[in-house]
Design an enzyme around this catalytic site. Structure first.
Site: not given
Length: 263
Positions: A30, A42, A152
């Site tokens: 991530h 994010h 992401c």
């Protein structure tokens, strides 16, 4: 950071760094932009914003008090209808290790990174530009989350470079997505060599070479279908609706439904 790992200590963090952490026992990573003050911007799927993992299904999402950050009141801030989130570093990492994405690596270094989503040959912009893009998108959104075309890592790569892929039919900027697509493609393309190369090691070498080259060919620093797009013009170039436009449309739909009900 070294050749085999991009792991780093928190003391080495600088505002504007593209950071990432692994989830689900290194199954995927991530990504986000560290904007200073122990805060990370994010991008996550809207329906999973309360879950512990950006890939967890909707049924596992929970909005219990356990998800509330005890340290920073603004941790978890986001605009309605947006998947761009401001989190503290602890909540972003969720007990995972901290890694820093590398920019401006040479082709040889890029090819030695067997795993995608760790580096790019593209150059990063200045810190001020990176943070400006991240904070602007926090207020205005980054469109709909798509694991292959708008995830992401795509978000962080855009914040760092301002580069946008104009070919909307292909894979996005993400190195992880390229790896997912590239691995089976390399295996498929190398299958005819099994007839010519009886040695399994030779076939494996050919497959690995094709996999690395497919990753390199889709790297944002190598592709020819990328353009520099200012963050203020991003919505128009992606055919995205701004948060304000989405809210206005929702209000219009509600008004129309109320009118129909009265009739």
């Amino acid at each position: 950071m070294g050749l085999l790992t991009n792991k780093m200590d928190r003391e080495g963090l600088k505002a504007g760094d593209h950071i990432y952490t692994y989830r689900a026992v290194f199954a995927y990573s991530h990504h986000g932009i560290f904007v200073g003050g122990s805060k990370v911007v994010h991008f996550r799927p809207e329906h999973n914003l309360n879950s512990s993992s950006p890939m967890e299904p909707l049924s596992s999402a929970s909005s219990s008090s356990e998800d509330t950050c005890p340290t920073f009141p603004d941790c978890g801030f986001r605009q309605p209808n947006s998947g761009v989130v401001l989190s503290c570093l602890d909540c972003f990492l969720k007990d995972g290790s901290l890694y820093c994405f590398e920019y401006g690596v040479s082709p040889s270094v890029f090819l030695t990174k067997v795993r995608g989503g760790t580096c790019t040959t593209a150059q990063s912009d200045q810190t001020d530009s990176v943070i400006h893009r991240a904070m602007y998108l926090l207020q205005n959104g980054f469109g709909n989350y798509d694991i292959f075309k708008n995830n992401c890592e795509d978000f962080a790569l855009y914040c760092k470079t301002g580069l946008l892929i104009m070919d909307k039919l292909g894979v996005g900027r993400s190195g992880q997505a390229s790896s997912i697509v590239g691995a089976p493609l390399a295996a498929l393309l190398s299958s005819p060599f099994k007839l010519l190369i009886p040695n399994p090691i030779g076939v494996a070498t050919v497959t690995a070479g094709m996999y690395c080259m497919s990753r390199y060919a889709t790297d944002i620093g190598v592709r020819t279908d990328v353009v520099k797009v200012s963050v203020e013009d991003l919505a128009a170039n992606l055919d995205l609706k701004t948060i304000e436009q989405a809210e206005e449309e929702e209000e219009e739909e509600e008004e129309d439904s109320d009118t129909d009900f009265v009739r």
